[in-house]
Design a protein around this motif. Structure first.
Motif: not given
Length: 232
Positions: A177-180, A195-201, A223-224, A228-230
């Motif tokens: 809920t922070f980046y989306t 979003s982090r991945s297609a699965a999350v989408q 795609p994130m 940002l992943f860090a």
């Protein structure tokens, strides 16, 4: 906001904890979910208290309390001091929670909810029916009701749908809920941000489709980025 009632304002599917929940677990819960309070419910689903950020801060501050001197103890209030000791040294929700629960029923008018918050100097009220928790109304919910026009034709308002989607996302550890970000227009949910991945989408689409009143879902996320992943 004249005809709005607590059921129209409340955030449903509230995160709750049982009375035996450890203090540290609740602190992590509030931090990870980005919420400022969590209702405490018993095995029957009855609301028995609320643990707020203030309660947890009071608990942490209590660790630095020094024993009262003998002179101060002569004029102390034993019942009050015992209550304070339990709340500042307790290790579970039932010890540190605010047990004086302020609650309204789902049909309470929004204006009455607002007056109750103002009179009691509180930031939120629980919505209960026959003692069972149904949702929670915060000051932010009241403010959103002031700027969002009511729905017509008995349909759920876009703002209420948005809050329901956000509440569902906060219950899922994989939903960010922070980046989306979530927007709703004419019953259509739109996701923006990263979003982090297609699965999350895919998960977000299914989550939104299961919210009552949703007419469609549009995924505008990207795609994130690696940087940002860090930090995520």
């Amino acid at each position: 906001m004249t005809n709005l009632r607590a059921r129209d304002l409340m955030t449903p599917d509230v995160v709750t904890v049982p009375p035996e929940t450890p203090v540290l677990a609740m602190a992590r819960l509030l931090a990870e979910r980005g919420i400022s309070a969590v209702p405490v419910v018993d095995a029957n689903g009855t609301a028995v208290g609320v643990v707020t950020e203030a309660d947890l801060i009071r608990r942490l501050a209590g660790e630095a309390d020094r024993p009262a001197g003998w002179l101060a103890s002569l004029f102390g209030n034993q019942e009050r001091d015992a209550e304070r000791y339990a709340r500042t040294h307790g290790v579970t929700a039932k010890d540190v929670m605010t047990s004086d629960v302020v609650a309204v029923d789902p049909d309470t008018l929004a204006s009455q909810v607002a007056h109750l918050m103002e009179d009691r100097g509180i930031r939120r009220v629980l919505v209960t029916q026959d003692g069972r928790l149904k949702g929670i109304v915060s000051r932010a919910d009241l403010l959103r009701a002031l700027v969002s026009p009511p729905a017509e034709g008995g349909e759920l308002s876009d703002d209420r749908i948005r809050r329901a989607v956000m509440a569902a996302m906060k219950k899922e550890p994989w939903a960010d809920t922070f980046y989306t970000m979530v927007d709703v227009k004419d019953g259509v949910v739109e996701f923006h941000g990263f979003s982090r991945s297609a699965a999350v989408q895919r998960g977000l689409r299914v989550l939104a489709e299961n919210v009552p009143g949703v007419k469609g879902v549009v995924d505008n996320t990207q795609p994130m980025p690696a940087y940002l992943f860090a930090t995520a």
